[in-house]
Design a protein around this motif. Sequence first.
Motif, short mmCIF file in Angstrom:
data_model
loop_
_atom_site.label_atom_id
_atom_site.label_comp_id
_atom_site.label_asym_id
_atom_site.label_seq_id
_atom_site.Cartn_x
_atom_site.Cartn_y
_atom_site.Cartn_z
N VAL A 68 -9.63 8.03 11.70
CA VAL A 68 -8.32 8.94 10.90
C VAL A 68 -7.44 8.72 11.94
O VAL A 68 -7.23 8.41 13.25
CB VAL A 68 -8.79 10.44 10.88
N VAL A 69 -5.88 8.52 11.21
CA VAL A 69 -5.08 8.37 11.66
C VAL A 69 -4.18 8.46 11.01
O VAL A 69 -3.71 9.02 9.68
CB VAL A 69 -4.45 6.84 11.41
N SER A 70 -3.41 9.51 11.89
CA SER A 70 -2.19 10.34 10.96
C SER A 70 -0.52 10.02 10.73
O SER A 70 -0.35 9.34 11.51
CB SER A 70 -1.91 11.97 11.88
N GLY A 71 0.05 10.55 9.71
CA GLY A 71 1.21 9.27 9.74
C GLY A 71 2.31 9.73 8.39
O GLY A 71 1.91 10.82 7.35
N TYR A 72 3.00 8.99 7.84
CA TYR A 72 3.60 9.69 6.68
C TYR A 72 3.27 8.09 5.60
O TYR A 72 3.73 7.19 5.96
CB TYR A 72 5.16 9.62 7.06
N THR A 73 3.66 9.34 4.45
CA THR A 73 3.86 8.05 3.18
C THR A 73 4.05 8.82 1.78
O THR A 73 4.02 10.40 1.87
CB THR A 73 2.29 7.92 2.87
N GLY A 74 4.06 8.07 0.75
CA GLY A 74 4.73 8.60 -0.08
C GLY A 74 6.25 8.27 -0.59
O GLY A 74 6.71 9.15 -1.78
N GLY A 75 7.48 8.40 1.10
CA GLY A 75 8.63 8.14 0.12
C GLY A 75 8.65 7.22 0.39
O GLY A 75 8.83 5.77 0.95
N ALA A 76 10.62 6.58 0.50
CA ALA A 76 10.80 5.81 0.31
C ALA A 76 11.49 4.93 1.94
O ALA A 76 12.29 4.08 2.10
CB ALA A 76 12.69 5.42 -0.20
N ARG A 77 12.08 6.01 2.75
CA ARG A 77 12.70 5.59 4.16
C ARG A 77 11.43 4.94 4.87
O ARG A 77 10.46 5.39 4.89
CB ARG A 77 12.74 7.06 5.04
N PRO A 78 11.91 3.09 5.51
CA PRO A 78 10.67 2.87 6.29
C PRO A 78 11.13 3.31 7.19
O PRO A 78 11.61 3.60 8.02
CB PRO A 78 10.92 1.69 6.30
N ASN A 79 9.94 3.58 8.04
CA ASN A 79 9.48 3.42 9.56
C ASN A 79 10.53 4.94 10.15
O ASN A 79 11.21 5.34 10.78
CB ASN A 79 10.24 2.96 10.56
N ILE A 138 -3.38 12.95 -3.51
CA ILE A 138 -4.20 11.53 -3.72
C ILE A 138 -4.00 10.21 -3.27
O ILE A 138 -3.02 10.10 -4.58
CB ILE A 138 -5.05 11.86 -4.06
N PHE A 139 -3.55 9.33 -2.63
CA PHE A 139 -2.79 8.25 -2.57
C PHE A 139 -4.72 7.17 -2.83
O PHE A 139 -4.97 6.87 -1.66
CB PHE A 139 -2.07 7.55 -1.08
N TYR A 140 -4.17 6.74 -3.86
CA TYR A 140 -5.47 5.82 -4.38
C TYR A 140 -5.53 4.14 -4.00
O TYR A 140 -4.36 3.76 -3.93
CB TYR A 140 -6.10 5.78 -5.51
N LYS A 169 -1.43 15.70 -6.84
CA LYS A 169 -0.83 14.73 -6.91
C LYS A 169 -1.50 13.04 -7.38
O LYS A 169 -2.03 13.29 -6.07
CB LYS A 169 0.80 14.46 -7.04
N VAL A 170 -1.73 12.90 -8.10
CA VAL A 170 -2.96 11.08 -7.77
C VAL A 170 -1.77 10.50 -7.91
O VAL A 170 -1.33 9.69 -9.14
CB VAL A 170 -3.94 11.12 -8.65
N SER A 171 -1.80 9.51 -7.06
CA SER A 171 -0.13 8.82 -6.91
C SER A 171 -1.49 6.83 -6.17
O SER A 171 -1.83 7.33 -5.54
CB SER A 171 0.67 8.35 -6.58
N PRO A 172 -0.26 5.61 -6.64
CA PRO A 172 -1.12 4.96 -5.64
C PRO A 172 -0.83 4.69 -4.27
O PRO A 172 0.30 5.56 -4.20
CB PRO A 172 -0.39 3.43 -7.02
N ALA A 173 -1.65 4.51 -3.80
CA ALA A 173 -0.95 4.26 -1.93
C ALA A 173 0.42 3.13 -1.86
O ALA A 173 0.43 2.26 -2.56
CB ALA A 173 -1.87 3.55 -1.13
N VAL A 174 0.79 3.98 -0.85
CA VAL A 174 1.86 2.92 -0.72
C VAL A 174 2.21 2.57 0.62
O VAL A 174 1.49 3.19 1.50
CB VAL A 174 2.93 2.99 -1.23
N ALA A 175 3.77 2.03 1.79
CA ALA A 175 2.91 1.90 2.94
C ALA A 175 3.41 3.22 3.58
O ALA A 175 3.13 4.42 3.46
CB ALA A 175 5.07 1.40 3.72
N PHE A 176 2.26 2.90 4.61
CA PHE A 176 2.05 4.59 5.49
C PHE A 176 2.01 4.15 7.11
O PHE A 176 1.51 2.99 7.57
CB PHE A 176 -0.06 4.30 5.56
N TYR A 177 2.34 4.76 7.19
CA TYR A 177 3.60 4.95 8.37
C TYR A 177 2.85 5.81 9.78
O TYR A 177 3.38 6.91 9.77
CB TYR A 177 4.83 5.15 8.75
N PRO A 178 2.16 4.73 10.85
CA PRO A 178 1.20 6.02 11.57
C PRO A 178 2.85 6.40 12.77
O PRO A 178 4.41 6.51 13.04
CB PRO A 178 0.93 5.06 12.59
#
Length: 217
Positions: A68-79, A138-140, A169-178
């Motif tokens: 399990v990795v904690s992180g950030y996803t669902g937004g537009a800002r990289p890193n 949920i990011f599928y 919300k049920v949304s497509p998975a996008v970039a996940f940043y640890p």
Amino acid sequence: MKKVSVLILAFFGIACQSKAKENKAVTAQTNQPIKMNTQDGMEVATFAGGCFWCTEAIFLELDGVKSVVSGYTGGARPNPTYEQVSSGATGHAEATEITFDPAKISFGELLEVFFATHDPTTLNRQGNDIGTQYRSEIFYHSNAQKQTAEDYIAQLTAAKTYSNPIVTKVSPAVAFYPAENYHQNYYNQNKGQSYCHYVITPKVKKVREHFKDKLKK
């Protein structure tokens, strides 16, 4: 998908926004997005349901969960950094990326635990943690995950499991940043910290009590 009972766990009046203050000495790292790895028959699930310390600790308890990795996803800002996500301006949610063995635990069973361990009816809020970064989402990673998640929510709604509408919300998975290193496996390394003691420990105990057949041996 078989019908399952959902357990609503207690929430406590302590916010995890304080974690930034408790880790001032830690230098933020620049994170790179994780690419989904499905080698050796493993699959990935990505959930946002409030403070990622809570969701990480809960899913680490389950048999069939490899990591399990904690992180950030669902937004537009990289890193993004924790401080940037905490501002609510990045669009990212605190989330966990779970690598699991579907031969031992199904995506549907992960959903059962997910909905049992946070309040999916509060918009952009979990307890005293308030902001879009604490939303329920949920990011599928596949059409099968999307369908399972939507069917599960429909089942909970039809059963009137909650007195208020589900806002998950049920949304497509996008970039996940640890997240920064100090966030990883936080609960198991900081059980004496106040937020861990009063909020996470009761959740972990109830998962151990009510999901005994799904726990690591």
